[in-house]
Design a protein around this motif. Structure first.
Motif, PDB file in Angstrom:
ATOM      1  N   THR A  22      50.558  55.088  44.565  1.00 40.38           N
ATOM      2  CA  THR A  22      51.189  54.420  45.697  1.00 40.38           C
ATOM      3  C   THR A  22      50.158  53.721  46.573  1.00 40.38           C
ATOM      4  O   THR A  22      50.357  52.581  47.005  1.00 40.38           O
ATOM      5  N   VAL A  23      49.040  54.392  46.828  1.00 43.81           N
ATOM      6  CA  VAL A  23      47.969  53.770  47.625  1.00 43.81           C
ATOM      7  C   VAL A  23      47.454  52.509  46.931  1.00 43.81           C
ATOM      8  O   VAL A  23      47.305  51.447  47.558  1.00 43.81           O
ATOM      9  N   LEU A  24      47.192  52.597  45.634  1.00 47.55           N
ATOM     10  CA  LEU A  24      46.693  51.437  44.889  1.00 47.55           C
ATOM     11  C   LEU A  24      47.735  50.329  44.834  1.00 47.55           C
ATOM     12  O   LEU A  24      47.396  49.135  44.928  1.00 47.55           O
ATOM     13  N   LEU A  26      50.017  49.614  47.074  1.00 50.44           N
ATOM     14  CA  LEU A  26      50.059  48.920  48.362  1.00 50.44           C
ATOM     15  C   LEU A  26      48.857  47.988  48.524  1.00 50.44           C
ATOM     16  O   LEU A  26      48.990  46.872  49.048  1.00 50.44           O
ATOM     17  N   LEU A  27      47.686  48.415  48.051  1.00 47.81           N
ATOM     18  CA  LEU A  27      46.503  47.571  48.133  1.00 47.81           C
ATOM     19  C   LEU A  27      46.615  46.352  47.229  1.00 47.81           C
ATOM     20  O   LEU A  27      46.238  45.235  47.618  1.00 47.81           O
ATOM     21  N   VAL A  28      47.130  46.550  46.024  1.00 48.82           N
ATOM     22  CA  VAL A  28      47.249  45.452  45.062  1.00 48.82           C
ATOM     23  C   VAL A  28      48.490  44.602  45.346  1.00 48.82           C
ATOM     24  O   VAL A  28      48.460  43.372  45.258  1.00 48.82           O
ATOM     25  N   THR A  30      50.256  44.102  48.175  1.00 52.65           N
ATOM     26  CA  THR A  30      50.355  43.354  49.433  1.00 52.65           C
ATOM     27  C   THR A  30      49.887  41.908  49.297  1.00 52.65           C
ATOM     28  O   THR A  30      50.623  40.992  49.679  1.00 52.65           O
ATOM     29  N   PRO A  31      48.690  41.634  48.762  1.00 55.97           N
ATOM     30  CA  PRO A  31      48.304  40.220  48.611  1.00 55.97           C
ATOM     31  C   PRO A  31      49.188  39.463  47.632  1.00 55.97           C
ATOM     32  O   PRO A  31      49.460  38.270  47.832  1.00 55.97           O
ATOM     33  N   TRP A 134      43.226  36.412  59.487  1.00 61.18           N
ATOM     34  CA  TRP A 134      43.169  37.864  59.390  1.00 61.18           C
ATOM     35  C   TRP A 134      43.774  38.529  60.627  1.00 61.18           C
ATOM     36  O   TRP A 134      44.501  39.514  60.524  1.00 61.18           O
TER      37      TRP A 134
END
Length: 226
Positions: A22-24, A26-28, A30-31, A134
């Motif tokens: 889940t953490v990965l 969200l990181l992958v 999102t962009p 940003w």
């Protein structure tokens, strides 16, 4: 005791797998979701279709191609071997990679919908205040898209917990290393250990209900505030 040591080990491994995935995601995701929500490129349809493929592909098909790609003769497998990392199939790391691919649309689509719902006005206001890209993303977009992140995290976690086909193809059935709850239930049924299977399966049913309850409750709360 209703649950054996192997059952508890499968539960722990499944929770670890789902949390890290889940953490990965969200990181992958999102962009990717931000690009899909904002771009006018002709590739948007193709990229969106690739991201959504796990929704329609049989898990065994996706698992097979991941197995070939990450195997000793596949491009990823040859790269990991050259780096001294060995191969990913039948390891926890391989399960994580496969889970990210398999659950990607369950994270990207809610995030994309949340980003698209923001509209242009908040971004234009931030721009007039001389906020950089940003700053705009972290101070404007993320707070407004928070319900989408909650939905994406819940769906990504729950979908990873319930994986079977991809997990079995990539991870095999190694106790305390790649055997998840879904695979453990399958083993109990194969061995005609229906009592143990009932305990684990019942837990999965309860977990799924609580996930959906949390998801629909959060949507109802959001609707009440709007």
């Amino acid at each position: 005791m209703p649950l054996s040591e192997l059952d508890l080990a499968a539960i722990r491994l499944t929770l670890e797998l789902a949390s890290l995935t889940t953490v990965l995601l969200l990181l992958v995701g999102t962009p990717i979701a931000w690009w899909l929500a904002r771009t006018r490129s002709r590739l948007k349809g193709a990229i969106g279709a690739v991201v959504a493929l796990p929704l329609v592909l049989p898990p065994t098909v996706l698992g097979f191609y991941l197995l070939v790609t990450m195997g000793p003769h596949g491009p990823v497998g040859q790269l990991t071997q050259a780096l001294g990392l060995g191969t990913l199939p039948f390891t926890f790391a391989g399960l994580v990679v496969a889970s990210v691919f398999y659950s990607l649309p369950f994270v990207v689509q809610p995030l994309q919908n949340a980003f698209e719902a923001i509209g242009e006005r908040p971004l234009e206001v931030a721009s007039t205040l001389r906020a950089g890209p940003w700053d705009t993303f972290f101070t404007v977009v993320l707070p407004l898209a928070r319900p989408g992140f909650v939905t994406a995290a819940i769906l990504g976690f729950a979908h990873t917990v319930g994986e079977f086909g991809v997990v079995l193809m990539i991870g095999g059935n190694i106790p305390e290393k790649t055997r998840t709850v879904a695979v453990q239930i399958f083993d109990h049924v194969e061995a005609m250990e229906y009592t143990q299977a009932h305990w684990l399966a019942g837990g999965m049913v309860l977990f799924s209900f609580l996930v959906l309850l949390a998801l629909y409750s959060s949507r109802r709360f959001k609707a009440g505030l709007s």
